[in-house]
Motif scaffolding. Structure first.
Motif, PDB file in Angstrom:
ATOM      1  N   VAL A 115      42.768  47.813  42.593  1.00  0.00           N
ATOM      2  CA  VAL A 115      43.087  46.387  42.455  1.00  0.00           C
ATOM      3  C   VAL A 115      44.154  45.973  43.467  1.00  0.00           C
ATOM      4  O   VAL A 115      44.920  46.789  43.973  1.00  0.00           O
ATOM      5  N   SER A 116      44.188  44.674  43.734  1.00  0.00           N
ATOM      6  CA  SER A 116      45.235  44.087  44.565  1.00  0.00           C
ATOM      7  C   SER A 116      45.211  42.581  44.394  1.00  0.00           C
ATOM      8  O   SER A 116      44.156  41.989  44.150  1.00  0.00           O
ATOM      9  N   THR A 117      46.388  41.971  44.511  1.00  0.00           N
ATOM     10  CA  THR A 117      46.476  40.511  44.498  1.00  0.00           C
ATOM     11  C   THR A 117      47.362  40.048  45.649  1.00  0.00           C
ATOM     12  O   THR A 117      48.422  40.632  45.898  1.00  0.00           O
ATOM     13  N   TYR A 118      46.896  39.034  46.359  1.00  0.00           N
ATOM     14  CA  TYR A 118      47.682  38.372  47.407  1.00  0.00           C
ATOM     15  C   TYR A 118      48.162  39.354  48.487  1.00  0.00           C
ATOM     16  O   TYR A 118      49.283  39.226  48.981  1.00  0.00           O
ATOM     17  N   ALA A 119      47.334  40.303  48.879  1.00  0.00           N
ATOM     18  CA  ALA A 119      47.810  41.298  49.841  1.00  0.00           C
ATOM     19  C   ALA A 119      46.778  41.748  50.868  1.00  0.00           C
ATOM     20  O   ALA A 119      47.155  42.142  51.971  1.00  0.00           O
ATOM     21  N   PHE A 120      45.497  41.705  50.554  1.00  0.00           N
ATOM     22  CA  PHE A 120      44.496  42.297  51.443  1.00  0.00           C
ATOM     23  C   PHE A 120      44.438  41.591  52.797  1.00  0.00           C
ATOM     24  O   PHE A 120      44.007  42.164  53.792  1.00  0.00           O
ATOM     25  N   HIS A 121      44.898  40.341  52.852  1.00  0.00           N
ATOM     26  CA  HIS A 121      44.878  39.595  54.108  1.00  0.00           C
ATOM     27  C   HIS A 121      45.895  40.105  55.123  1.00  0.00           C
ATOM     28  O   HIS A 121      45.927  39.623  56.259  1.00  0.00           O
ATOM     29  N   HIS A 122      46.712  41.067  54.737  1.00  0.00           N
ATOM     30  CA  HIS A 122      47.649  41.653  55.702  1.00  0.00           C
ATOM     31  C   HIS A 122      46.982  42.714  56.576  1.00  0.00           C
ATOM     32  O   HIS A 122      47.631  43.260  57.470  1.00  0.00           O
ATOM     33  N   LEU A 123      45.712  42.988  56.317  1.00  0.00           N
ATOM     34  CA  LEU A 123      44.940  43.897  57.160  1.00  0.00           C
ATOM     35  C   LEU A 123      44.004  43.093  58.056  1.00  0.00           C
ATOM     36  O   LEU A 123      43.448  42.074  57.633  1.00  0.00           O
ATOM     37  N   THR A 124      43.809  43.566  59.286  1.00  0.00           N
ATOM     38  CA  THR A 124      42.781  42.984  60.146  1.00  0.00           C
ATOM     39  C   THR A 124      41.417  43.271  59.536  1.00  0.00           C
ATOM     40  O   THR A 124      41.275  44.135  58.656  1.00  0.00           O
ATOM     41  N   ASP A 125      40.392  42.584  60.022  1.00  0.00           N
ATOM     42  CA  ASP A 125      39.051  42.838  59.499  1.00  0.00           C
ATOM     43  C   ASP A 125      38.634  44.289  59.748  1.00  0.00           C
ATOM     44  O   ASP A 125      37.972  44.908  58.901  1.00  0.00           O
ATOM     45  N   GLU A 126      39.013  44.841  60.878  1.00  0.00           N
ATOM     46  CA  GLU A 126      38.691  46.250  61.154  1.00  0.00           C
ATOM     47  C   GLU A 126      39.377  47.159  60.140  1.00  0.00           C
ATOM     48  O   GLU A 126      38.768  48.108  59.617  1.00  0.00           O
ATOM     49  N   GLU A 127      40.641  46.867  59.847  1.00  0.00           N
ATOM     50  CA  GLU A 127      41.371  47.673  58.862  1.00  0.00           C
ATOM     51  C   GLU A 127      40.800  47.476  57.464  1.00  0.00           C
ATOM     52  O   GLU A 127      40.725  48.434  56.671  1.00  0.00           O
ATOM     53  N   LYS A 128      40.395  46.263  57.130  1.00  0.00           N
ATOM     54  CA  LYS A 128      39.760  46.025  55.832  1.00  0.00           C
ATOM     55  C   LYS A 128      38.505  46.878  55.688  1.00  0.00           C
ATOM     56  O   LYS A 128      38.261  47.490  54.636  1.00  0.00           O
ATOM     57  N   ALA A 129      37.684  46.917  56.746  1.00  0.00           N
ATOM     58  CA  ALA A 129      36.444  47.695  56.701  1.00  0.00           C
ATOM     59  C   ALA A 129      36.743  49.182  56.523  1.00  0.00           C
ATOM     60  O   ALA A 129      36.062  49.877  55.754  1.00  0.00           O
ATOM     61  N   GLU A 130      37.753  49.680  57.222  1.00  0.00           N
ATOM     62  CA  GLU A 130      38.137  51.091  57.096  1.00  0.00           C
ATOM     63  C   GLU A 130      38.615  51.396  55.680  1.00  0.00           C
ATOM     64  O   GLU A 130      38.298  52.443  55.114  1.00  0.00           O
ATOM     65  N   ALA A 131      39.398  50.469  55.106  1.00  0.00           N
ATOM     66  CA  ALA A 131      39.912  50.671  53.754  1.00  0.00           C
ATOM     67  C   ALA A 131      38.774  50.691  52.732  1.00  0.00           C
ATOM     68  O   ALA A 131      38.713  51.588  51.872  1.00  0.00           O
ATOM     69  N   ILE A 132      37.865  49.739  52.817  1.00  0.00           N
ATOM     70  CA  ILE A 132      36.755  49.683  51.863  1.00  0.00           C
ATOM     71  C   ILE A 132      35.866  50.911  52.000  1.00  0.00           C
ATOM     72  O   ILE A 132      35.359  51.448  51.001  1.00  0.00           O
TER      73      ILE A 132
END
Length: 212
Positions: A111-128
């Motif tokens: 879970v997370s709130t108000y935080a995932f936007h601190h990652l670039t889209d590339e970093e978001k993809a790596e995290a997921i």
């Protein structure tokens, strides 16, 4: 989580709870229905929960009150201190972020709130991608964050903030890595999640993904 924002988190720690409760007019719409947003995320969580970016521990508290086991990862020393002061020995809040964390536990919900936007889209993809490997079928990702239905909607939000003379908000929207629902949907589906989105206020959507 984007290390370039650590100083922002440090500066915000003392006033964060005041902001989320609607006392900052410029961010009032961003945090509208804040308690409801946290409750939705908590109510959709189960099992052992990893929380990223707990801040001052508001969602952590709701998760713990549900009787869930929570391991939270927060990159900001000041935010961690505030959360531990609030939650005492109930809290298991470690230094870490969306991409830098260690767990040997069996995890059911992330879970997370108000935080995932601190990652670039590339970093978001790596995290997921990493979460897809960590979770078993039936496991969940439940994130609440600012996101947009399209790039055009994102640009309109920036222009609206500028017209309202909400200069800090406009600067945040332009500086941080807000993305669109189609981009997130593809990331989730590429990693074998069934996913749906629902809007809670003018800025925040709930993204709930279940591992297939």
């Amino acid at each position: 989580m984007g290390k370039e924002f650590i100083e922002l988190f440090e500066d915000w720690a003392d006033s964060y709870d005041e902001s989320v409760t609607g006392h900052d007019l410029e961010y009032k719409a961003v945090f509208e229905h804040y308690d409801l947003i946290l409750s939705i995320v908590a109510n959709r969580s189960f099992g052992h929960v990893i929380e990223f970016g707990p801040g001052t521990g508001n969602l952590t508290e709701k998760l713990l009150n549900k009787g869930l086991q929570v391991t939270a990862f927060e990159p900001s020393r000041s935010m961690r201190k505030k959360a531990i002061e609030k939650l005492g020995d109930r809290a298991q809040i470690k230094e870490g972020d969306f991409q830098s964390f260690e767990t040997e536990e069996d995890i059911q919900t992330i879970v997370s709130t108000y935080a995932f936007h601190h990652l670039t889209d590339e970093e978001k993809a790596e995290a997921i991608d990493a979460y897809g490997k960590l979770l078993q079928p039936g496991g969940k990702i439940v994130f609440a964050d600012t996101m947009y239905e399209s790039v055009e909607a994102y640009k309109r939000a920036i222009e609206k903030a500028k017209k309202q003379n909400f200069n800090n908000l406009a600067e945040d929207l332009e500086r941080e890595y807000y993305t669109t629902i189609p981009v997130l949907k593809k990331m989730m589906e590429d990693n074998n999640f069934s996913v749906h989105f629902e809007q809670v206020n003018d800025f925040v959507w709930i993204m709930e993904g279940i591992k297939r």
